[in-house]
Design a protein around this motif. Sequence first.
Motif, PDB file in Angstrom:
ATOM      1  N   ALA A  56       0.839  -1.196   0.000  1.00 47.31           N
ATOM      2  CA  ALA A  56       0.000   0.000   0.000  1.00 47.31           C
ATOM      3  C   ALA A  56       0.873   1.245   0.000  1.00 47.31           C
ATOM      4  N   ASP A  57       0.474   2.211  -0.809  1.00 43.20           N
ATOM      5  CA  ASP A  57       1.137   3.513  -0.901  1.00 43.20           C
ATOM      6  C   ASP A  57       0.027   4.540  -0.715  1.00 43.20           C
ATOM      7  N   VAL A  58       0.011   5.200   0.453  1.00 41.84           N
ATOM      8  CA  VAL A  58      -1.140   6.003   0.835  1.00 41.84           C
ATOM      9  C   VAL A  58      -0.735   7.420   1.218  1.00 41.84           C
ATOM     10  N   SER A  59      -1.313   8.392   0.521  1.00 38.08           N
ATOM     11  CA  SER A  59      -1.122   9.798   0.852  1.00 38.08           C
ATOM     12  C   SER A  59      -2.504  10.435   0.903  1.00 38.08           C
ATOM     13  N   VAL A  60      -3.088  10.441   2.093  1.00 39.72           N
ATOM     14  CA  VAL A  60      -4.431  10.989   2.296  1.00 39.72           C
ATOM     15  C   VAL A  60      -4.424  11.807   3.582  1.00 39.72           C
ATOM     16  N   ASP A  61      -5.496  12.526   3.818  1.00 40.01           N
ATOM     17  CA  ASP A  61      -5.681  13.238   5.069  1.00 40.01           C
ATOM     18  C   ASP A  61      -6.169  12.211   6.098  1.00 40.01           C
ATOM     19  N   MET A  62      -5.285  11.795   6.991  1.00 42.93           N
ATOM     20  CA  MET A  62      -5.627  10.737   7.936  1.00 42.93           C
ATOM     21  C   MET A  62      -6.713  11.162   8.922  1.00 42.93           C
ATOM     22  N   SER A  63      -6.884  12.458   9.164  1.00 43.81           N
ATOM     23  CA  SER A  63      -7.951  12.897  10.067  1.00 43.81           C
ATOM     24  C   SER A  63      -9.325  12.604   9.483  1.00 43.81           C
ATOM     25  N   LYS A  64      -9.408  12.493   8.163  1.00 48.56           N
ATOM     26  CA  LYS A  64     -10.670  12.162   7.508  1.00 48.56           C
ATOM     27  C   LYS A  64     -10.790  10.666   7.251  1.00 48.56           C
ATOM     28  N   ASN A  65      -9.682   9.949   7.339  1.00 52.18           N
ATOM     29  CA  ASN A  65      -9.655   8.539   6.941  1.00 52.18           C
ATOM     30  C   ASN A  65      -9.020   7.663   8.017  1.00 52.18           C
ATOM     31  N   GLU A  66      -9.440   7.865   9.270  1.00 49.79           N
ATOM     32  CA  GLU A  66      -8.851   7.147  10.398  1.00 49.79           C
ATOM     33  C   GLU A  66      -8.982   5.632  10.261  1.00 49.79           C
ATOM     34  N   LYS A  67     -10.100   5.164   9.695  1.00 45.28           N
ATOM     35  CA  LYS A  67     -10.332   3.720   9.594  1.00 45.28           C
ATOM     36  C   LYS A  67      -9.469   3.067   8.525  1.00 45.28           C
ATOM     37  N   LEU A  68      -8.815   3.873   7.694  1.00 45.82           N
ATOM     38  CA  LEU A  68      -7.970   3.330   6.643  1.00 45.82           C
ATOM     39  C   LEU A  68      -6.840   2.486   7.218  1.00 45.82           C
ATOM     40  N   LEU A  69      -6.283   2.896   8.357  1.00 41.45           N
ATOM     41  CA  LEU A  69      -5.183   2.150   8.950  1.00 41.45           C
ATOM     42  C   LEU A  69      -5.579   0.709   9.260  1.00 41.45           C
ATOM     43  N   ARG A  70      -6.830   0.514   9.648  1.00 40.74           N
ATOM     44  CA  ARG A  70      -7.289  -0.841   9.987  1.00 40.74           C
ATOM     45  C   ARG A  70      -7.184  -1.786   8.794  1.00 40.74           C
ATOM     46  N   VAL A  71      -7.531  -1.300   7.607  1.00 42.53           N
ATOM     47  CA  VAL A  71      -7.500  -2.191   6.441  1.00 42.53           C
ATOM     48  C   VAL A  71      -6.085  -2.373   5.893  1.00 42.53           C
ATOM     49  N   LEU A  72      -5.136  -1.599   6.414  1.00 45.17           N
ATOM     50  CA  LEU A  72      -3.749  -1.752   5.978  1.00 45.17           C
ATOM     51  C   LEU A  72      -2.968  -2.746   6.831  1.00 45.17           C
ATOM     52  N   SER A  73      -3.610  -3.318   7.825  1.00 43.19           N
ATOM     53  CA  SER A  73      -2.885  -4.111   8.819  1.00 43.19           C
ATOM     54  C   SER A  73      -2.266  -5.403   8.301  1.00 43.19           C
ATOM     55  N   SER A  74      -2.610  -5.847   7.101  1.00 40.33           N
ATOM     56  CA  SER A  74      -2.026  -7.080   6.579  1.00 40.33           C
ATOM     57  C   SER A  74      -0.851  -6.835   5.633  1.00 40.33           C
ATOM     58  N   VAL A  75      -0.493  -5.578   5.391  1.00 35.05           N
ATOM     59  CA  VAL A  75       0.519  -5.287   4.373  1.00 35.05           C
ATOM     60  C   VAL A  75       1.922  -5.714   4.795  1.00 35.05           C
ATOM     61  N   GLU A  76       2.744  -6.015   3.779  1.00 33.93           N
ATOM     62  CA  GLU A  76       4.161  -6.283   3.983  1.00 33.93           C
ATOM     63  C   GLU A  76       4.992  -5.039   3.677  1.00 33.93           C
ATOM     64  N   HIS A  77       4.507  -4.239   2.731  1.00 31.43           N
ATOM     65  CA  HIS A  77       5.239  -3.053   2.269  1.00 31.43           C
ATOM     66  C   HIS A  77       4.280  -1.870   2.364  1.00 31.43           C
ATOM     67  N   LEU A  78       4.613  -0.897   3.233  1.00 31.72           N
ATOM     68  CA  LEU A  78       3.732   0.237   3.453  1.00 31.72           C
ATOM     69  C   LEU A  78       4.480   1.543   3.244  1.00 31.72           C
ATOM     70  N   VAL A  79       3.937   2.389   2.374  1.00 29.21           N
ATOM     71  CA  VAL A  79       4.411   3.759   2.188  1.00 29.21           C
ATOM     72  C   VAL A  79       3.262   4.653   2.629  1.00 29.21           C
ATOM     73  N   ILE A  80       3.529   5.545   3.589  1.00 27.36           N
ATOM     74  CA  ILE A  80       2.435   6.344   4.143  1.00 27.36           C
ATOM     75  C   ILE A  80       2.929   7.729   4.541  1.00 27.36           C
ATOM     76  N   CYS A  81       2.082   8.723   4.340  1.00 34.70           N
ATOM     77  CA  CYS A  81       2.370  10.100   4.760  1.00 34.70           C
ATOM     78  C   CYS A  81       1.664  10.348   6.082  1.00 34.70           C
ATOM     79  N   LEU A  82       2.434  10.816   7.080  1.00 28.98           N
ATOM     80  CA  LEU A  82       1.882  11.031   8.413  1.00 28.98           C
ATOM     81  C   LEU A  82       2.503  12.247   9.071  1.00 28.98           C
TER      82      LEU A  82
END
Length: 198
Positions: A56-82
Amino acid sequence: MSVPSLQRLSITKECATYGSDEPRLEISTPCLKYLKIFECRGYYNFLEDMPKLVEADVSVDMSKNEKLLRVLSSVEHLVICLYPSIVLDLTDSLIFNRLLHLELNTYPEYTEDQLYCLGSEPSSVPKCLSFHLESIQWRGYAGTLDEREAAAYILKNAHRLKTSTIRLHRTCMDNGQIIMKDLTSMSKASASCQLVIV
């Protein structure tokens, strides 16, 4: 959007095309393996878990998409803006059992409501950090208190870490030597970890 067999999903919107709209999308893609979202204004509601998600490669406003982290929990490779303060929450509040590679892109420009420090380290070290994480890349490191505490926590607890690459933010180049010295002085759980600062 409901596509049960979909394996790759990419949502991209260039900044130049932004209007006043804030896209809202409900997504049901339980077989998804690869996810990329580069869209900082939208709301994304994933209706179910994606246990097959590998990357997963994710660049979103996390304050609007808090539940997104839950669906990323199975990833092996994570790129994220925080924001740096969220880094410890990322590892403490979720179980990333398969995470091997983590790439953090942090936002060093803060508004007043984002200037908060980490209260304390998580009560227990997540297994993904202690026993699985092998590489981390951190882009935009500016040496703020939040960033320093998050970096120290990761290095101190990542026993399997092989490479740690930290790219300094362009605004801190004048203090680059001080920041580099600080980073290299941090204790590391992995004796074989190669720390690269650029």
